[in-house]
Design an enzyme around this catalytic site. Structure first.
Site, mmCIF file in Angstrom:
data_model
loop_
_atom_site.group_PDB
_atom_site.id
_atom_site.type_symbol
_atom_site.label_atom_id
_atom_site.label_comp_id
_atom_site.label_asym_id
_atom_site.label_seq_id
_atom_site.Cartn_x
_atom_site.Cartn_y
_atom_site.Cartn_z
ATOM 1 N N LYS A 71 -87.395 22.959 87.624
ATOM 2 C CA LYS A 71 -86.370 23.900 87.414
ATOM 3 C C LYS A 71 -86.452 24.810 86.208
ATOM 4 O O LYS A 71 -86.330 25.977 86.298
ATOM 5 C CB LYS A 71 -85.124 23.305 87.305
ATOM 6 C CG LYS A 71 -83.798 24.070 87.524
ATOM 7 C CD LYS A 71 -82.449 23.338 87.659
ATOM 8 C CE LYS A 71 -81.436 24.429 87.865
ATOM 9 N NZ LYS A 71 -80.114 23.756 87.957
ATOM 10 N N ASP A 72 -87.135 24.113 85.102
ATOM 11 C CA ASP A 72 -87.160 25.038 84.174
ATOM 12 C C ASP A 72 -88.345 26.054 84.184
ATOM 13 O O ASP A 72 -88.158 26.898 83.587
ATOM 14 C CB ASP A 72 -87.367 24.092 82.673
ATOM 15 C CG ASP A 72 -85.999 23.520 82.299
ATOM 16 O OD1 ASP A 72 -84.932 23.978 82.486
ATOM 17 O OD2 ASP A 72 -86.072 22.437 81.469
ATOM 18 N N GLU A 86 -80.376 44.976 63.216
ATOM 19 C CA GLU A 86 -80.747 44.632 64.568
ATOM 20 C C GLU A 86 -79.886 44.397 65.711
ATOM 21 O O GLU A 86 -78.478 43.623 65.175
ATOM 22 C CB GLU A 86 -81.827 43.437 64.643
ATOM 23 C CG GLU A 86 -83.182 43.982 64.222
ATOM 24 C CD GLU A 86 -84.094 44.671 65.127
ATOM 25 O OE1 GLU A 86 -83.641 45.806 65.398
ATOM 26 O OE2 GLU A 86 -84.855 44.171 65.615
ATOM 27 N N SER A 96 -78.230 14.336 77.851
ATOM 28 C CA SER A 96 -77.830 15.530 78.087
ATOM 29 C C SER A 96 -76.103 15.494 78.535
ATOM 30 O O SER A 96 -76.046 14.690 79.190
ATOM 31 C CB SER A 96 -78.758 16.181 78.968
ATOM 32 O OG SER A 96 -79.858 16.457 78.553
ATOM 33 N N HIS A 145 -81.324 12.862 72.369
ATOM 34 C CA HIS A 145 -81.858 12.013 73.422
ATOM 35 C C HIS A 145 -81.047 10.657 73.080
ATOM 36 O O HIS A 145 -81.188 9.644 73.728
ATOM 37 C CB HIS A 145 -83.395 11.628 73.137
ATOM 38 C CG HIS A 145 -84.247 12.499 73.854
ATOM 39 N ND1 HIS A 145 -84.280 14.103 73.832
ATOM 40 C CD2 HIS A 145 -84.932 12.314 74.929
ATOM 41 C CE1 HIS A 145 -84.880 14.548 74.441
ATOM 42 N NE2 HIS A 145 -85.650 13.836 75.088
#
Lengths: 284, 458
Positions: free
Chosen positions: B247-248, B291, B223, B219
């Site tokens: 959108k997310d 894994e 972004s 922040h």
């Protein structure tokens, strides 16, 4: 600048060490060194395809065939349980196979489980109750090994998940007994060692378990013909249930969840488009 | 948030006014992920994965805490308590499969998030600290996931713990005692299982703490975006809420469909069948594999097959195992200096022709090769492929990136994000068809008022 120069030097050094000391000797060895030894037994291994027609529980809409599960339970009870335990399954779980409460009580009581004499505290045995788990055929691992030529029969509760494509594997293994092709065996000098049995679907083709099933070994109450293939398929289905009792419930829940999520995601997409509508450039 | 046009939180009710005075938590949320955080308007779907990673962290913590209520970290009963969860606990199978597949999905979204960072150079100034904290989160995730895989106490749990802690034994002099100290014994046993459980419970909360720092650091500059051009004016940005929450939300729906498809229909597809066999110190599995999300690094570990020795003398300077361990840890640790290795002033790979070729035709095939080789048995041709891919991996980050950042001629950048979004060259203004007024603000484009502020259509 120092960091980048250092990075370049370190990067080239790592590459040099890798190429000169690992890659080139490895390639040289692969090209000119002795070929890796292969055990003759691998020439006899055949990958199985599972039963013809597959299982009732196959696929995203598959369901249990309860008659088959009950037949499979009968095969376990009358054949497998002589050597193999089923320690994560309780008699009460048999209710899921379509037995009534009374039948489960009777089934449990037919098994003998370890207990303690309530009067003297001595270790003894008693008839099973629905809350008991399937008893082990041997008191401990040493006894199991001693009775089986040093090979401990594995617990079967999770067998269908403990092998790749486990349901088909169990079927293939039970139907894979026989003799190796004699001409081929003579050619490579292959012989099944004493105390082991040839099984073309077992990874190293020599298995410690003698062929457990023979045609007509059990008598099915529903009149199904007890061929080796039929019994193998039934017990493979039963062991799939013991490994994953929630299989069918899981998929049914999954369909509800996914249909709901598709609906919710469509709404989310439409609201995303609506909120952004004023900000996107118009297509010319 | 630093942009002057960021919306301010205005409490409406008496309660929120009172709360804002005493503890401005709603204000913090408003500024962090609400309307008070202006975000570039041109983010593509690759920018979804940060939020999705946060979501899967929450999934893991919630399912994990409930699983811990039914699990017992004791080597005599651990395997049985997992089966108890699967069979007797209400919807225990759902919790456990969600937790196991949740780990896989956490890594899927994190890898996409990291490779987004590689392609768009999100690590570059002024965002180095976000990147460094991100690498810390990734390392913590790897440790947490490894210890979590040990807890069911199956064969792969046991032998994985043996192999991974065995890596530390490669360290000269202190290695062997270090491994014994880590395990609390000479082999994985109750002591190891107990401490792994304790740490597996602790580390996710440490991750959550570092995630807060990661978002805090985000922040400060705000972004990044696919053009790599910094925000210049208000119309370059939209408020996080409702634009990116919407959108997310859509992206979350898509990944949840994939996630639930795995949980309900293929819950064991990403696991190893051997882990349904109880741990047995006397029986080694044919192939010990970690894994899937560790496969690329496992391939780097195994790529070093020869000791570094002085030719024809037999004097070993560094044994192969130690080389592999150094390379494996180094392959991630080098991400810490990535911001200073790549000095190109252009951020986005879209405007870097050479970088883009090396990314798509070098790094991505290299990672795929490492992934495949890491899961394959240690035999030819996988060994040679993993060696070539490992060499390329280090060359890419340590040699190619620094050099191309010097010699590359980047493509021309758009003037601003607004222009990049609204695109298309037109005469008499910016190449995007807008007009630059005396204050240097792009105007005259849809969504942009004349003073450069954001003006969505009604």
């Amino acid at each position: 600048m120092t960091i980048r120069l250092g990075g370049i030097i370190v990067g080239l050094a790592i590459t040099a060490v890798l190429v000169l000391w690992s890659l080139l000797p490895g390639v040289y060895n692969y090209a000119f060194g002795p070929a890796p030894e292969k055990q003759p037994s691998y020439a006899f291994y055949e990958h199985g395809d599972g039963p013809d027609g597959g299982f009732a529980f196959d696929g995203a809409f598959g369901k249990w065939d309860y008659a088959q599960l009950q037949r499979g339970y009968q095969v376990y009870k009358e054949v497998c349980s002589a050597c193999h335990s089923l320690k994560f399954v309780a008699f009460r779980n048999l209710k899921q196979l379509g037995y009534t409460e009374a039948e489960v009580d009777a089934e449990a009581a037919a098994w003998t489980v370890p207990g303690i004499d309530p009067a003297t505290g001595e270790v003894t045995t008693r008839p099973g109750e629905p809350t008991d788990y399937f008893p082990s055929p041997y008191p401990n691992a040493v006894a199991a090994a001693a009775a089986n030529n040093n090979a401990i029969p594995p617990d079967l509760s999770l067998m269908a998940k403990a092998r790749h494509d486990g349901s088909n594997y169990i079927y293939d293994l039970l139907t894979g007994y026989g003799e190796p092709d004699p001409a081929k065996a003579a050619k490579v000098g292959f012989e099944t060692p004493d105390g082991l049995y040839f099984n073309k679907h077992f990874p190293n083709v020599n298995i410690a378990m003698p062929q457990p099933l023979s045609d007509g070994q059990v008598t099915y109450a529903d009149g199904t013909e007890a061929s080796i293939s039929q019994m193998s398929k039934d017990v493979a289905a039963f062991l799939t249930w013991t490994a994953e009792p929630s299989l069918v419930e899981r998929r049914q829940t999954g369909w509800f969840v996914i249909i709901f999520l598709m609906f919710a995601t469509t709404l989310a997409f439409l609201s995303y488009k609506q909120i952004w509508a004023g900000l996107k450039p118009k297509k010319k | 948030m630093s942009f002057a046009w960021a919306k301010q939180y205005e409490p409406q009710t008496a309660l929120t006014k009172w709360l804002d005075e005493k503890l401005p938590l709603p204000r913090l949320v408003y500024n962090a992920v609400g309307a008070g955080y202006p975000v570039p308007r041109n983010l593509n779907y690759m920018w979804n994965f940060g939020v999705l990673a946060g979501f899967f962290l929450v999934v893991q913590i919630v399912t994990g805490v409930v699983l811990a209520m039914h699990y017992a970290a004791n080597q005599a009963v651990a395997f049985g308590t997992v089966e108890h969860i699967m069979r007797n606990v209400n919807y225990g199978w759902m919790l456990r499969y969600a937790h196991a597949n949740g780990a896989s999905f956490f890594f899927i979204v994190i890898y996409l998030h990291i490779f987004r960072g590689f392609f768009y150079s999100s690590y570059k100034a002024p965002r180095e600290m976000i990147w460094l904290l991100g690498v810390v989160i990734f390392l913590l995730m790897m440790a947490t996931a490894f210890m979590g895989y040990v807890l069911p106490w199956g064969q792969m749990s046991f032998w994985g713990a043996q192999v991974i802690t065995g890596l530390f034994s490669a360290i000269p002099l202190v290695g062997e005692p270090l491994q014994v100290w880590l395990l609390g014994g000479f082999a994985p046993d109750n002591a190891a299982l107990n401490r792994f459980f304790s740490l597996h419970f602790l580390l996710p909360f440490v991750i959550a703490g570092v995630v807060i720092l990661h978002i805090w650091a985000l922040h400060i500059p705000g972004s990044s975006n696919p053009t790599g051009v910094e925000v210049k004016q208000e119309s370059d940005t939209v408020p996080f809420h409702p634009y990116y929450t919407a959108k997310d939300g859509f992206g979350l729906g898509v990944i949840l469909i994939l996630f639930t498809a795995m949980v309900f229909f293929l819950p064991n597809a990403l696991g190893h069948p051997d882990n349904y066999i109880e741990a047995n110190p006397l029986s080694t599995p044919a192939h010990i594999v970690p894994e899937w999300y560790f496969w690329p690094f496992y391939a780097i570990l195994r790529a070093f097959t020869g000791d570094l020795s002085i030719p024809f003398t037999g004097i070993v300077l560094i044994p192969a195992k130690l080389l592999g361990v150094i390379a494996m840890f180094g392959s991630i640790l080098l991400w810490f200096i990535l911001p200073w290795l790549d000095k190109s002033p252009v951020r986005s790979g879209h405007y870097r022709p050479m970088f883009r070729k090396f990314f798509w035709f070098g790094l991505i095939p290299c990672m795929i090769a490492l992934f495949i080789c890491g899961g394959a048995p240690a035999e030819e041709p996988y060994v040679v492929i993993s060696q070539i891919a490992t060499a390329y991996y280090f060359l890419h980050f340590l040699v190619i990136l620094p050099i191309i950042s010097q010699i590359e001629v980047p493509k021309p950048l758009p003037f601003s994000i607004t222009e990049a979004v609204l695109g298309g060259a037109a005469p008499g203004g910016t190449s995007g068809g807008g007009k630059i007024n005396p204050e240097g603000v792009v105007g005259g484009l849809p969504g942009t008022a004349t003073d450069g502020s954001l003006q969505p259509a009604e």
